[in-house]
Write an enzyme that holds these catalytic residues in place. Structure first.
Site, short mmCIF file in Angstrom:
data_model
loop_
_atom_site.label_atom_id
_atom_site.label_comp_id
_atom_site.label_asym_id
_atom_site.label_seq_id
_atom_site.Cartn_x
_atom_site.Cartn_y
_atom_site.Cartn_z
N LYS A 31 -31.80 12.16 -5.58
CA LYS A 31 -32.73 11.07 -5.29
C LYS A 31 -32.45 10.42 -3.94
CE LYS A 31 -35.33 11.17 -8.91
NZ LYS A 31 -36.73 11.59 -8.68
N LYS A 61 -36.95 15.11 4.38
CA LYS A 61 -37.55 13.92 3.80
C LYS A 61 -36.80 12.66 4.24
CE LYS A 61 -38.67 12.10 -0.79
NZ LYS A 61 -38.53 12.39 -2.22
N CYS A 86 12.19 0.15 -1.37
CA CYS A 86 12.20 -1.32 -1.26
C CYS A 86 12.69 -1.95 -2.56
CB CYS A 86 10.85 -1.83 -0.81
SG CYS A 86 11.00 -3.37 0.11
N HIS A 137 9.80 1.21 3.98
CA HIS A 137 8.71 1.95 3.34
C HIS A 137 8.44 3.26 4.08
CE1 HIS A 137 7.34 -1.23 0.54
NE2 HIS A 137 7.92 -2.01 1.43
N GLU A 149 6.86 5.74 3.12
CA GLU A 149 5.51 6.26 2.85
C GLU A 149 4.52 5.86 3.93
OE1 GLU A 149 6.98 3.76 1.33
OE2 GLU A 149 5.58 2.24 0.58
N1 GLN Z 1 10.31 -8.13 -3.52
C1 GLN Z 1 11.28 -7.48 -2.70
C2 GLN Z 1 11.58 -8.25 -1.43
O1 GLN Z 1 10.81 -9.07 -1.00
C3 GLN Z 1 10.86 -6.07 -2.40
C4 GLN Z 1 9.62 -5.97 -1.59
C5 GLN Z 1 8.99 -4.62 -1.61
O2 GLN Z 1 9.25 -3.81 -2.50
N2 GLN Z 1 8.13 -4.34 -0.65
O3 GLN Z 1 12.59 -8.04 -0.81
#
Ligand code: GLN
Length: 538
Positions: free
Chosen positions: A188, A224, A382, A508, A510
């Site tokens: 559609k 269309k 973390c 982090h 990731e």
């Molecule tokens: N809460 C924890 C701190 O502030 C870990 C933070 C997190 O995992 N990003 O140190």
């Protein structure tokens, strides 16, 4: 001169504007253009740092310490180029700037209004990255859906911008939905026609339509749509549901989206996009020779977007190892000492996720006790790393009541403590230890083996840290600090000497994994889990 592409969304949210933007950018980059992507979000928060992950998914942190929308993660993963504070702007930030200027007297004598003052500030921000001279093309993704009250000033800013820059210097790509009605057996086009009409009411004629659909869109339907929406047939692009987001650049290449964009912008086609490395990655991703199961232990497991970058890092690391990584989300709140085995025994590796606050933290600690004792590969990020420190303190060092002061301020053994420079901070927005910091690795450790060098940088988002008063005790008992910040002495990585893979990072990782550069710690963790799985079957 920088050229601008705006990406708007119609009909519904979640059509994948971020992935389309990143895919287009990838193709243009692969032709030799320098491209960046920025996201403008219509909400009032200054940034998503104060949002619960349930609200908005993961908060992505850039090198320069900006807390941003998770789409910036896609931009970095696809392009392998870092983004910055300038790549994510919200309504809140726009208003904050305008109100600050008003107080400074910049508009003295004038009534400050949405048009022109807010729209001017939006346009000024839209041009910031282009004005650095670093980019041939800036892609701007507008959050929200056309027709939303809150995105109106952004749409109006785009209209003005297009008019000011001229048709060949700024174009609009509108992403819409072509639903398939099973009962009618038909695709559609009406919702698309309506959402283009909405754009036209605001004075914007889209240049290209990217039509998300679960079925292939025939030439007749394209004609269309073209007729009703005033675009060329070749500017009606199909975006069919893909099995992985990493297919989308190649699907867009087949639809010649990059070619159409370049001709609209009157830019040279240059070379055909060089996507060989990308295809190689896809080949490895789609033809794994083994499979592992990783448990992701967290408290936002109902919403996988909360762990977006972790999931994508596993995809990159899995492809690198030619291994299919199945990630199973496990709620830490349901794990106790007496059921940890039942919940975790089938896994080949366990990742304990980042997080804030007390909910689910004891389950994370119980999980870590299990994987430490059973030699299951473990990766803590973390808060996950902090939990590993707490667990080791309580169960190996016999530090009764060891805890983080985030949960228990007067803990008898505050093995995780608030950082000194955080102690006088009361405001919550943008005040954590954020962004890229240096870390020195000790030779002979698992961390060093992963990175293959001694000096690294990683991105952070936290307030608490390992309490160095306990470091000697920990190291004597086998939990060593394999990564340390050279300026502050802050423990960045802990690992166990006598364990196949037990690594926790205060940062982090990731956030730095990309298709081109899978993160070394994820790569090694996946390899350790593969090894564990192999031994288990033997
Ligand atoms: N809460 C924890 C701190 O502030 C870990 C933070 C997190 O995992 N990003 O140190």
């Amino acid at each position: 001169m920088t050229k601008y592409i705006f990406v708007t969304g119609g009909v519904t949210s979640s059509l994948g504007k971020g992935i389309i933007s990143a895919s287009l950018a990838k193709l243009l980059q692969a032709r030799g253009y320098s491209v960046t992507i920025q996201k403008f979000d219509p909400y009032i928060n200054i940034d998503p740092g104060t949002l619960n992950p349930y609200e908005h998914g993961e908060c992505y942190v850039t090198e320069d310490g900006a807390e941003t929308d998770l789409d910036l993660g896609h931009y970095e993963r696809f392009l392998n180029v870092p983004t910055s504070q300038a790549n994510n702007v919200t309504t809140g930030r726009i208003y904050q700037n305008v109100i600050n200027k008003e107080r400074q007297g910049e508009y003295l004598g004038k009534t400050v209004q949405v048009v022109p003052h807010i729209t001017d500030e939006i346009k000024r921000n839209m041009r910031l990255l282009g004005e650095t001279g670093l980019y041939d093309i800036v892609i701007t993704e507008l959050g929200g859906t056309v027709g939303d009250i809150e995105s109106l000033p952004f749409i109006e800013a785009v209209r003005q911008f297009k008019w000011e820059e001229g048709a060949h210097n700024a174009i609009v790509i509108h992403l819409t939905l072509i639903p398939y009605l099973a009962a009618a057996g038909e695709l559609k086009t009406k919702p698309t026609q309506h959402s283009v009409k909405a754009l036209l009411e605001y004075g914007i004629q889209p240049d290209i339509l990217v039509c998300r659909s679960e079925r292939s869109i025939s030439l007749d339907i394209r004609k269309k749509i073209a007729l009703f929406c005033n675009v060329n047939v070749n500017a009606v692009v199909e975006s069919i549901d893909a099995s992985t987001i990493y297919d989308v650049p190649l699907l867009m290449m087949k639809e010649q989206l990059d070619k159409t964009v370049l001709s609209k912008l009157k830019l040279a086609q240059k070379n055909e996009p060089d996507m060989e490395k990308w295809k190689d990655f896809l080949g490895r991703l789609k033809n794994p020779t083994s499979e592992i199961k990783i448990g992701l232990i967290g408290k936002y497991v109902e919403l996988p977007d909360a762990y977006k970058s972790i999931i994508e890092s596993f995809i990159h690391a899995g492809a690198k190892n030619e291994c299919k990584v199945k990630v199973e989300y496990i709620h830490s709140e349901g794990i106790y000492p007496d059921n940890a085995g039942e919940k975790l025994a089938h896994l080949d590796g366990v990742l304990v996720a980042p997080g804030f606050g007390s909910r689910g933290i004891e389950g994370k600690i119980d999980t870590i006790k299990y994987v430490r004792e059973k030699n299951v590969p473990f990766f803590g990020i973390c808060l996950g790393m902090q939990c590993a420190v707490i667990e080791f303190g309580r169960n190996v060092l016999n530090l009764q009541g060891a805890n983080t002061t985030e949960i228990e301020e007067g803990s008898t053994h505050p093995v995780i403590n608030m950082m000194e420079d955080q102690k006088n901070i009361t405001a919550k927005g943008g005040t954590m230890r954020l962004g890229s910091y240096a870390c020195d690795l000790k030779k002979g450790t698992k961390a060093y083996a992963a990175y293959g060098k001694t000096h690294i940088t990683e991105r952070h988002r936290h307030r608490y840290e390992f309490n160095n008063a306990y470091l000697k005790q920990y190291e004597d008992a086998g939990m060593i600090a394999s990564g340390i910040n050279p300026e502050s002495n802050l423990v960045e990585i802990v690992e166990l000497k006598n364990h196949p893979f037990f690594v926790g990072g205060q940062f982090h990782p990731e956030l730095k994994s990309t298709v081109a550069n899978p993160h070394p710690l994820f790569v090694k963790f996946v390899a350790a889990a593969m090894e564990f799985a192999k031994k288990k079957t033997k």
